[in-house]
Design a protein around this motif. Structure first.
Motif, PDB file in Angstrom:
ATOM      1  N   UNK A   1       0.843  -1.198   0.000  1.00 22.78           N
ATOM      2  CA  UNK A   1       0.000   0.000   0.000  1.00 22.78           C
ATOM      3  C   UNK A   1       0.876   1.244   0.000  1.00 22.78           C
ATOM      4  N   UNK A   2       0.577   2.178  -0.894  1.00 21.59           N
ATOM      5  CA  UNK A   2       1.210   3.494  -0.812  1.00 21.59           C
ATOM      6  C   UNK A   2       0.202   4.555  -1.226  1.00 21.59           C
ATOM      7  N   UNK A   3       0.657   5.781  -1.276  1.00 14.55           N
ATOM      8  CA  UNK A   3      -0.224   6.913  -1.535  1.00 14.55           C
ATOM      9  C   UNK A   3       0.140   7.624  -2.831  1.00 14.55           C
ATOM     10  N   UNK A   4       0.629   6.838  -3.782  1.00 14.07           N
ATOM     11  CA  UNK A   4       1.025   7.394  -5.070  1.00 14.07           C
ATOM     12  C   UNK A   4       2.524   7.615  -5.132  1.00 14.07           C
ATOM     13  N   UNK A   5       3.106   7.289  -6.286  1.00 16.59           N
ATOM     14  CA  UNK A   5       4.560   7.352  -6.428  1.00 16.59           C
ATOM     15  C   UNK A   5       4.872   7.657  -7.883  1.00 16.59           C
ATOM     16  N   UNK A   6       4.958   8.935  -8.226  1.00 13.85           N
ATOM     17  CA  UNK A   6       5.230   9.333  -9.604  1.00 13.85           C
ATOM     18  C   UNK A   6       6.239  10.476  -9.589  1.00 13.85           C
ATOM     19  N   UNK A   7       7.423  10.215 -10.142  1.00 18.83           N
ATOM     20  CA  UNK A   7       8.452  11.248 -10.295  1.00 18.83           C
ATOM     21  C   UNK A   7       8.707  11.967  -8.967  1.00 18.83           C
ATOM     22  N   UNK A   8       8.776  11.174  -7.895  1.00 15.31           N
ATOM     23  CA  UNK A   8       9.030  11.658  -6.529  1.00 15.31           C
ATOM     24  C   UNK A   8       7.890  12.493  -5.960  1.00 15.31           C
TER      25      UNK A   8
ATOM     26  N   UNK B   1      11.818  -2.370   4.369  1.00 11.55           N
ATOM     27  CA  UNK B   1      11.989  -2.150   2.932  1.00 11.55           C
ATOM     28  C   UNK B   1      11.902  -0.655   2.642  1.00 11.55           C
ATOM     29  N   UNK B   2      12.254  -0.247   1.424  1.00  8.55           N
ATOM     30  CA  UNK B   2      11.869   1.093   0.984  1.00  8.55           C
ATOM     31  C   UNK B   2      10.343   1.205   0.957  1.00  8.55           C
ATOM     32  N   UNK B   3       9.833   2.426   0.985  1.00  9.35           N
ATOM     33  CA  UNK B   3       8.387   2.602   1.120  1.00  9.35           C
ATOM     34  C   UNK B   3       7.642   2.285  -0.171  1.00  9.35           C
ATOM     35  N   UNK B   4       8.311   2.346  -1.305  1.00 14.72           N
ATOM     36  CA  UNK B   4       7.666   2.039  -2.591  1.00 14.72           C
ATOM     37  C   UNK B   4       8.757   1.642  -3.566  1.00 14.72           C
ATOM     38  N   UNK B   5       8.376   1.437  -4.813  1.00 14.15           N
ATOM     39  CA  UNK B   5       9.369   1.157  -5.834  1.00 14.15           C
ATOM     40  C   UNK B   5      10.142   2.420  -6.194  1.00 14.15           C
ATOM     41  N   UNK B   6      11.216   2.231  -6.934  1.00 12.38           N
ATOM     42  CA  UNK B   6      12.038   3.370  -7.350  1.00 12.38           C
ATOM     43  C   UNK B   6      11.538   3.993  -8.649  1.00 12.38           C
ATOM     44  N   UNK B   7      10.697   3.259  -9.370  1.00 13.05           N
ATOM     45  CA  UNK B   7      10.195   3.769 -10.654  1.00 13.05           C
ATOM     46  C   UNK B   7       8.846   3.123 -10.933  1.00 13.05           C
ATOM     47  N   UNK B   8       7.821   3.590 -10.247  1.00 13.35           N
ATOM     48  CA  UNK B   8       6.482   3.043 -10.470  1.00 13.35           C
ATOM     49  C   UNK B   8       6.042   3.267 -11.910  1.00 13.35           C
ATOM     50  N   UNK B   9       6.588   4.289 -12.530  1.00 19.16           N
ATOM     51  CA  UNK B   9       6.361   4.545 -13.953  1.00 19.16           C
ATOM     52  C   UNK B   9       7.728   4.743 -14.616  1.00 19.16           C
ATOM     53  N   UNK B  10       7.748   4.698 -15.927  1.00 15.88           N
ATOM     54  CA  UNK B  10       9.016   4.763 -16.655  1.00 15.88           C
ATOM     55  C   UNK B  10       9.870   5.958 -16.265  1.00 15.88           C
ATOM     56  N   UNK B  11       9.236   7.077 -15.959  1.00 16.32           N
ATOM     57  CA  UNK B  11       9.974   8.299 -15.667  1.00 16.32           C
ATOM     58  C   UNK B  11      10.862   8.146 -14.445  1.00 16.32           C
ATOM     59  N   UNK B  12      10.460   7.315 -13.504  1.00 13.68           N
ATOM     60  CA  UNK B  12      11.274   7.059 -12.315  1.00 13.68           C
ATOM     61  C   UNK B  12      11.267   8.213 -11.324  1.00 13.68           C
ATOM     62  N   UNK B  13      11.770   7.942 -10.135  1.00 17.78           N
ATOM     63  CA  UNK B  13      11.886   8.978  -9.123  1.00 17.78           C
ATOM     64  C   UNK B  13      13.180   9.756  -9.299  1.00 17.78           C
ATOM     65  N   UNK B  14      13.297  10.858  -8.555  1.00 15.97           N
ATOM     66  CA  UNK B  14      14.400  11.799  -8.744  1.00 15.97           C
ATOM     67  C   UNK B  14      15.619  11.404  -7.909  1.00 15.97           C
ATOM     68  N   UNK B  15      16.222  10.311  -8.292  1.00 11.77           N
ATOM     69  CA  UNK B  15      17.491   9.885  -7.719  1.00 11.77           C
ATOM     70  C   UNK B  15      18.229   9.071  -8.768  1.00 11.77           C
ATOM     71  N   UNK B  16      19.502   8.851  -8.544  1.00  9.78           N
ATOM     72  CA  UNK B  16      20.316   8.121  -9.517  1.00  9.78           C
ATOM     73  C   UNK B  16      20.295   6.632  -9.201  1.00  9.78           C
TER      74      UNK B  16
END
Length: 371
Positions: free
Chosen positions: A244-251, A336-351
């Motif tokens: 369960x999370x509360x949305x994860x898009x581009x951080x 664990x981390x709270x969510x995935x690192x790239x729920x969508x192709x754009x990914x979150x703002x980290x390397x």
């Protein structure tokens, strides 16, 4: 490895940042510069490399990083008959940014033949070794249902389903077929990713779902029911967990709210083995709802964020684990981390380097807490 099923003491949700070569290949495929076979070859190589890194990092679970998907959830829905999608003009509202994901809607009755994700899983399954097990992540039935019954979708959905219960019946039947097929392909660890609960706990939930407090409780029951219908009759040795999370898009995020208002439904009555729960900031509230987790179910504490590159304080994370243990025994908790690192192709703002540093931290903390 002393166990063969998720969750592990140190674990992760499933998606990983897409490497540059994969992003380029997907762009080339979309523009017609390469064909599907060429794209698959790049995906295959990227997944093999990712799994090698997962193993090198010392993790006991492997995934394909969701490298064959545009999004964590919609691609799965597109694998069903009766589901269509078109490029969006408005996107979905996230905090400070619109997620420009394809509008996805019903075009007929929902059913499924051989879902593409079954073959995707076979590829990862073949990469298992004596120290690792493969995990498949898919959107929960409740997430699929929510997509079709939100106020913006309901008028179209009623063209095909006069009642929500009829849609729930077809969704559950489709999921049971997919579950049977991936089980036959060797899957023993299945994860249902479910942001519907993250929306239901939001203070604006009545507005979001265009209902009142009583109606919101009915929606919670529908979400719980469709999940339990879909996993009913599963093989005894198939582990099914919910994230369960509360949305994860581009951080960014889509909703906020503590788990208190869904503890008596989701945490007490969903028939899963464990929950991966987002707890990386104040938007998730306190640990008190963990007291409602029923039976011997485990909880994976998502205390390390994937939204920001800065590493958390090890001592602070350990302190939070012990705070959670006031409500659920320590031996039923994982990290664990709270969510995935790239729920969508754009990914979150980290390397990618920062991504692996986060996972190194999770492992180090878990090994210190659960010696």
């Amino acid at each position: 490895m002393n166990k063969t099923n998720t969750p592990f003491r140190y674990d992760y949700v499933g998606s990983f940042l897409r490497p540059a070569a994969l992003k380029q290949a997907r762009a080339d495929f979309q523009s017609g510069r390469i064909d599907a076979a060429a794209l698959k070859a790049v995906e295959d190589d990227a997944i093999r490399d990712l799994v090698a890194k997962q193993k090198a990092a010392g993790y006991h679970v492997i995934t394909d990083g969701e490298f064959r998907r545009a999004t964590w959830h919609l691609d799965f829905m597109w694998g069903f008959h009766g589901v269509g999608h078109t490029p969006t003009k408005t996107g979905l509202p996230f905090q400070g940014e619109a997620a420009m994901l394809d509008d996805t809607y019903l075009t007929g009755k929902v059913s499924v033949d051989e879902h593409p994700f079954v073959e995707h899983f076979r590829f990862v399954k073949a990469l298992e070794d004596e120290n690792t097990v493969a995990k498949l992540t898919i959107p929960a039935p409740a997430q699929f249902l929510e997509q079709m019954v939100m106020p913006f979708a309901m008028e179209n959905t009623k063209r095909f389903y006069p009642s929500v219960q009829e849609l729930m019946d077809d969704l559950a039947a489709g999921y049971r077929k997919v579950i049977a097929d991936v089980y036959a392909a060797g899957c023993r660890n299945l994860q249902l990713d479910d942001c519907s609960w993250g929306m239901l706990v939001d203070p604006r939930a009545c507005m979001i779902f265009d209902t009142d407090a009583k109606g919101l409780e009915e929606i919670k029951e529908q979400m719980l029911t469709v999940n339990n219908m879909a996993i009913s009759g599963k093989p005894d040795d198939l582990v099914i967990n919910t994230h369960v999370c509360r949305g994860n898009f581009h951080s960014t995020y889509a909703s906020s709210g503590a788990y208190d208002s869904v503890a008596k439904t989701l945490l007490a009555r969903e028939n899963v083995n464990a929950y991966y729960l987002e707890f990386d900031d104040a938007r998730s509230g306190g640990f008190e709802p963990l007291a409602s987790v029923s039976g011997e179910k485990k909880v994976v504490l998502g205390l390390v964020t994937t939204k920001r590159p800065e590493l958390e304080s090890k001592d602070a994370v350990i302190a939070r684990i012990h705070e959670a243990a006031k409500y659920l025994p320590l031996d039923r908790l994982c990290l664990s981390p709270q969510c995935g690192f790239a729920s969508c192709e754009i990914g979150n703002k980290l390397t990618e380097a920062q991504q692996w540093a986060k996972l190194t931290l999770v492992k180090e903390i878990a090994e210190e807490v659960w010696v």
